[in-house]
Design a protein around this motif. Structure first.
Motif, PDB file in Angstrom:
ATOM      1  N   ILE A  40       0.856  -1.179   0.000  1.00 51.27           N
ATOM      2  CA  ILE A  40       0.000   0.000   0.000  1.00 51.27           C
ATOM      3  C   ILE A  40       0.892   1.228   0.000  1.00 51.27           C
ATOM      4  O   ILE A  40       1.870   1.292   0.737  1.00 51.27           O
ATOM      5  N   GLU A  41       0.531   2.192  -0.831  1.00 51.67           N
ATOM      6  CA  GLU A  41       1.274   3.453  -0.847  1.00 51.67           C
ATOM      7  C   GLU A  41       0.392   4.539  -0.248  1.00 51.67           C
ATOM      8  O   GLU A  41      -0.714   4.802  -0.716  1.00 51.67           O
ATOM      9  N   PHE A  42       0.876   5.153   0.824  1.00 49.87           N
ATOM     10  CA  PHE A  42       0.166   6.247   1.467  1.00 49.87           C
ATOM     11  C   PHE A  42       0.679   7.553   0.889  1.00 49.87           C
ATOM     12  O   PHE A  42       1.881   7.801   0.872  1.00 49.87           O
ATOM     13  N   VAL A  43      -0.262   8.378   0.387  1.00 51.20           N
ATOM     14  CA  VAL A  43       0.097   9.635  -0.267  1.00 51.20           C
ATOM     15  C   VAL A  43      -0.627  10.796   0.419  1.00 51.20           C
ATOM     16  O   VAL A  43      -1.676  10.606   1.036  1.00 51.20           O
ATOM     17  N   PRO A  44      -0.083  12.009   0.321  1.00 56.29           N
ATOM     18  CA  PRO A  44      -0.760  13.170   0.909  1.00 56.29           C
ATOM     19  C   PRO A  44      -2.047  13.494   0.155  1.00 56.29           C
ATOM     20  O   PRO A  44      -2.238  13.076  -0.988  1.00 56.29           O
ATOM     21  N   ILE A  45      -2.907  14.252   0.794  1.00 48.59           N
ATOM     22  CA  ILE A  45      -4.215  14.585   0.222  1.00 48.59           C
ATOM     23  C   ILE A  45      -4.098  15.275  -1.138  1.00 48.59           C
ATOM     24  O   ILE A  45      -4.996  15.170  -1.974  1.00 48.59           O
ATOM     25  N   GLU A  46      -2.985  15.937  -1.392  1.00 51.23           N
ATOM     26  CA  GLU A  46      -2.796  16.607  -2.688  1.00 51.23           C
ATOM     27  C   GLU A  46      -2.785  15.604  -3.847  1.00 51.23           C
ATOM     28  O   GLU A  46      -3.054  15.964  -4.980  1.00 51.23           O
ATOM     29  N   ASP A  47      -2.485  14.342  -3.559  1.00 49.64           N
ATOM     30  CA  ASP A  47      -2.446  13.301  -4.594  1.00 49.64           C
ATOM     31  C   ASP A  47      -3.704  12.449  -4.598  1.00 49.64           C
ATOM     32  O   ASP A  47      -3.693  11.306  -5.047  1.00 49.64           O
ATOM     33  N   ILE A  48      -4.817  12.996  -4.129  1.00 45.45           N
ATOM     34  CA  ILE A  48      -6.051  12.216  -4.005  1.00 45.45           C
ATOM     35  C   ILE A  48      -6.548  11.687  -5.353  1.00 45.45           C
ATOM     36  O   ILE A  48      -7.166  10.638  -5.418  1.00 45.45           O
ATOM     37  N   LYS A  49      -6.241  12.388  -6.431  1.00 46.43           N
ATOM     38  CA  LYS A  49      -6.712  11.933  -7.748  1.00 46.43           C
ATOM     39  C   LYS A  49      -6.120  10.586  -8.125  1.00 46.43           C
ATOM     40  O   LYS A  49      -6.703   9.849  -8.919  1.00 46.43           O
ATOM     41  N   ASP A  50      -4.967  10.241  -7.567  1.00 50.64           N
ATOM     42  CA  ASP A  50      -4.322   8.966  -7.868  1.00 50.64           C
ATOM     43  C   ASP A  50      -4.714   7.864  -6.888  1.00 50.64           C
ATOM     44  O   ASP A  50      -4.318   6.717  -7.056  1.00 50.64           O
ATOM     45  N   ALA A  51      -5.481   8.203  -5.861  1.00 46.49           N
ATOM     46  CA  ALA A  51      -5.765   7.254  -4.780  1.00 46.49           C
ATOM     47  C   ALA A  51      -7.099   6.532  -4.986  1.00 46.49           C
ATOM     48  O   ALA A  51      -8.028   7.063  -5.590  1.00 46.49           O
ATOM     49  N   GLU A  52      -7.156   5.314  -4.459  1.00 49.12           N
ATOM     50  CA  GLU A  52      -8.390   4.536  -4.485  1.00 49.12           C
ATOM     51  C   GLU A  52      -9.168   4.678  -3.183  1.00 49.12           C
ATOM     52  O   GLU A  52     -10.360   4.414  -3.127  1.00 49.12           O
ATOM     53  N   ILE A  53      -8.467   5.067  -2.119  1.00 46.46           N
ATOM     54  CA  ILE A  53      -9.059   5.147  -0.790  1.00 46.46           C
ATOM     55  C   ILE A  53      -8.639   6.459  -0.134  1.00 46.46           C
ATOM     56  O   ILE A  53      -7.541   6.948  -0.359  1.00 46.46           O
ATOM     57  N   LEU A  54      -9.511   6.972   0.720  1.00 47.40           N
ATOM     58  CA  LEU A  54      -9.207   8.166   1.506  1.00 47.40           C
ATOM     59  C   LEU A  54      -9.252   7.792   2.978  1.00 47.40           C
ATOM     60  O   LEU A  54     -10.218   7.202   3.453  1.00 47.40           O
ATOM     61  N   LEU A  55      -8.199   8.120   3.706  1.00 45.19           N
ATOM     62  CA  LEU A  55      -8.088   7.811   5.128  1.00 45.19           C
ATOM     63  C   LEU A  55      -8.055   9.115   5.905  1.00 45.19           C
ATOM     64  O   LEU A  55      -7.254  10.000   5.620  1.00 45.19           O
ATOM     65  N   SER A  56      -8.961   9.233   6.902  1.00 45.83           N
ATOM     66  CA  SER A  56      -8.980  10.422   7.752  1.00 45.83           C
ATOM     67  C   SER A  56      -9.622  10.082   9.082  1.00 45.83           C
ATOM     68  O   SER A  56     -10.246   9.035   9.238  1.00 45.83           O
ATOM     69  N   LYS A  57      -9.477  11.000  10.025  1.00 44.86           N
ATOM     70  CA  LYS A  57     -10.164  10.852  11.295  1.00 44.86           C
ATOM     71  C   LYS A  57     -11.644  11.151  11.093  1.00 44.86           C
ATOM     72  O   LYS A  57     -12.020  11.913  10.196  1.00 44.86           O
ATOM     73  N   GLU A  58     -12.478  10.584  11.948  1.00 45.79           N
ATOM     74  CA  GLU A  58     -13.922  10.804  11.860  1.00 45.79           C
ATOM     75  C   GLU A  58     -14.264  12.291  11.951  1.00 45.79           C
ATOM     76  O   GLU A  58     -15.128  12.781  11.234  1.00 45.79           O
ATOM     77  N   ASP A  59     -13.567  13.008  12.820  1.00 49.00           N
ATOM     78  CA  ASP A  59     -13.902  14.423  12.999  1.00 49.00           C
ATOM     79  C   ASP A  59     -13.447  15.301  11.831  1.00 49.00           C
ATOM     80  O   ASP A  59     -13.755  16.494  11.802  1.00 49.00           O
ATOM     81  N   GLN A  60     -12.752  14.746  10.854  1.00 55.14           N
ATOM     82  CA  GLN A  60     -12.346  15.485   9.657  1.00 55.14           C
ATOM     83  C   GLN A  60     -13.381  15.362   8.539  1.00 55.14           C
ATOM     84  O   GLN A  60     -13.265  16.000   7.498  1.00 55.14           O
ATOM     85  N   LYS A  61     -14.392  14.537   8.760  1.00 60.22           N
ATOM     86  CA  LYS A  61     -15.399  14.275   7.729  1.00 60.22           C
ATOM     87  C   LYS A  61     -16.084  15.563   7.256  1.00 60.22           C
ATOM     88  O   LYS A  61     -16.280  15.766   6.061  1.00 60.22           O
TER      89      LYS A  61
END
Length: 96
Positions: A40-61
């Motif tokens: 798995i490659e973890f990337v910063p939010i700026e690379d979201i277009k290349d990602a299949e999944i988004l990981l964040s805390k619940e309070d960031q929703k």
């Protein structure tokens, strides 16, 4: 697989191997010589277009929803194809 990470301070980005104990059992059953773990490659939010999944805390929703709404509203005021406009309108309703 790429995972975009949002709002997790001090998170280490990059590729990580994920071990799975079921693979060892499969290796025994199949007599294979090599195990290939999932990477798995973890990337910063700026690379979201290349990602299949988004990981964040619940309070960031809420922040993510507001960001999506802002993007959709920007797109809806522009001249876009009718089909795209309908899709963004539906997404806006859901997010609101």
């Amino acid at each position: 697989m790429k995972v975009a990470v949002f709002g997790l301070e001090g998170f280490t980005f990059g590729k990580k191997n994920v071990s799975d104990e079921r693979l060892a059992r499969l290796q025994e059953v199949s007599n294979s010589k090599k195990i290939t773990t999932i990477q798995i490659e973890f990337v910063p939010i700026e690379d979201i277009k290349d990602a299949e999944i988004l990981l964040s805390k619940e309070d960031q929703k809420t922040d993510l929803i507001l960001s999506d709404l802002e993007y959709i509203q920007d797109r809806l005021v522009k001249e876009i194809p009718q089909q795209e406009k309908e899709l963004f309108s539906k997404a806006k309703e859901i997010l609101e």
